[in-house]
Design a protein around this motif. Structure first.
Motif, PDB file in Angstrom:
ATOM      1  N   PHE A 239       0.834  -1.205   0.000  1.00 31.67           N
ATOM      2  CA  PHE A 239       0.000   0.000   0.000  1.00 31.67           C
ATOM      3  C   PHE A 239       0.865   1.251   0.000  1.00 31.67           C
ATOM      4  N   TRP A 240       1.853   1.287   0.900  1.00 35.62           N
ATOM      5  CA  TRP A 240       2.717   2.468   1.000  1.00 35.62           C
ATOM      6  C   TRP A 240       3.591   2.625  -0.235  1.00 35.62           C
ATOM      7  N   GLN A 241       4.028   1.521  -0.801  1.00 33.18           N
ATOM      8  CA  GLN A 241       4.835   1.616  -2.023  1.00 33.18           C
ATOM      9  C   GLN A 241       3.989   2.130  -3.177  1.00 33.18           C
ATOM     10  N   GLY A 242       2.760   1.674  -3.289  1.00 37.59           N
ATOM     11  CA  GLY A 242       1.882   2.163  -4.342  1.00 37.59           C
ATOM     12  C   GLY A 242       1.504   3.615  -4.148  1.00 37.59           C
ATOM     13  N   LEU A 243       1.337   4.037  -2.888  1.00 35.27           N
ATOM     14  CA  LEU A 243       0.949   5.414  -2.602  1.00 35.27           C
ATOM     15  C   LEU A 243       2.094   6.398  -2.795  1.00 35.27           C
ATOM     16  N   THR A 244       3.291   6.013  -2.335  1.00 32.80           N
ATOM     17  CA  THR A 244       4.413   6.947  -2.357  1.00 32.80           C
ATOM     18  C   THR A 244       5.410   6.675  -3.466  1.00 32.80           C
TER      19      THR A 244
ATOM     20  N   ASP B  95      10.136   0.258   0.775  1.00 27.93           N
ATOM     21  CA  ASP B  95      10.243   0.239   2.233  1.00 27.93           C
ATOM     22  C   ASP B  95       9.865   1.597   2.828  1.00 27.93           C
ATOM     23  N   ALA B  96       8.696   2.080   2.449  1.00 30.30           N
ATOM     24  CA  ALA B  96       8.242   3.412   2.859  1.00 30.30           C
ATOM     25  C   ALA B  96       8.047   3.515   4.368  1.00 30.30           C
ATOM     26  N   ALA B  97       7.756   2.418   5.019  1.00 29.30           N
ATOM     27  CA  ALA B  97       7.546   2.455   6.468  1.00 29.30           C
ATOM     28  C   ALA B  97       8.806   2.856   7.227  1.00 29.30           C
ATOM     29  N   HIS B  98       9.966   2.642   6.620  1.00 33.55           N
ATOM     30  CA  HIS B  98      11.225   3.006   7.272  1.00 33.55           C
ATOM     31  C   HIS B  98      11.883   4.231   6.646  1.00 33.55           C
ATOM     32  N   ASN B  99      11.186   4.879   5.744  1.00 31.60           N
ATOM     33  CA  ASN B  99      11.712   6.076   5.101  1.00 31.60           C
ATOM     34  C   ASN B  99      11.394   7.291   5.976  1.00 31.60           C
ATOM     35  N   PRO B 100      12.401   8.066   6.397  1.00 29.15           N
ATOM     36  CA  PRO B 100      12.134   9.197   7.293  1.00 29.15           C
ATOM     37  C   PRO B 100      11.296  10.308   6.647  1.00 29.15           C
ATOM     38  N   ALA B 101      11.409  10.491   5.343  1.00 26.40           N
ATOM     39  CA  ALA B 101      10.625  11.537   4.689  1.00 26.40           C
ATOM     40  C   ALA B 101       9.143  11.176   4.676  1.00 26.40           C
ATOM     41  N   VAL B 102       8.844   9.919   4.406  1.00 26.75           N
ATOM     42  CA  VAL B 102       7.443   9.476   4.407  1.00 26.75           C
ATOM     43  C   VAL B 102       6.872   9.560   5.811  1.00 26.75           C
TER      44      VAL B 102
END
Length: 105
Positions: free
Chosen positions: A56-61, A65-72
Motif C-alpha cells: 500500500f505504502w509503495q503504491g501510494l508513495t 520500504d516506505a515504512a522506514h523512510n524518514p521523509a514518508v
C-alpha cells in the motif's frame, strides 16, 4: 447525510485554520511549539505505517520500504497532526453551530 455534510464543512474549516496557524507559527519562528504539535501525530503515523501493508505504502508513495523512510514518516506525522487539530476544531464548530442552535436534538 445532511449531518455528515455539515460536519464535513466544519472539518474543512478546521483544516484551513490548522494550516493557517501552522503558517503563522512558522512565520513567527515558534518551531518549538511546531515540534510539540508534530509530536502529537507520531503515534497515529506509526500505527498507520505498522498496520497497513508495504505494498500500500509503495503504491501510494512510490518508495520502497516506505515504512522506514524518514521523509514518508515525517510527512505522515505532519498530516496526522494537522488532521487531529482540524478534527478537534471541527467538533467544537459543529457543537457550537448545530448542537447549540437546536438543529440536532
Amino acid at each position: 447525510m445532511h449531518v455528515l455534510m455539515q460536519f464535513g464543512g466544519c472539518f474543512l474549516l478546521g483544516l484551513l485554520i490548522s494550516v493557517l496557524v501552522l503558517g503563522g507559527l512558522m512565520f513567527a519562528g515558534a518551531f518549538g511549539f511546531i515540534d510539540l504539535w508534530l509530536f502529537t501525530g507520531k503515534p497515529l503515523a506509526g500505527l498507520a505505517l505498522w498496520l497497513l501493508p508495504d505494498s500500500f505504502w509503495q503504491g501510494l508513495t512510490g518508495v520502497l520500504d516506505a515504512a522506514h523512510n524518514p521523509a514518508v514518516r515525517s510527512f505522515l506525522e505532519l498530516c496526522a497532526a494537522l488532521g487531529q487539530g482540524a478534527l478537534l476544531m471541527a467538533t467544537g464548530f459543529f457543537w457550537l453551530w448545530y448542537r447549540r442552535a437546536g438543529v440536532l436534538q
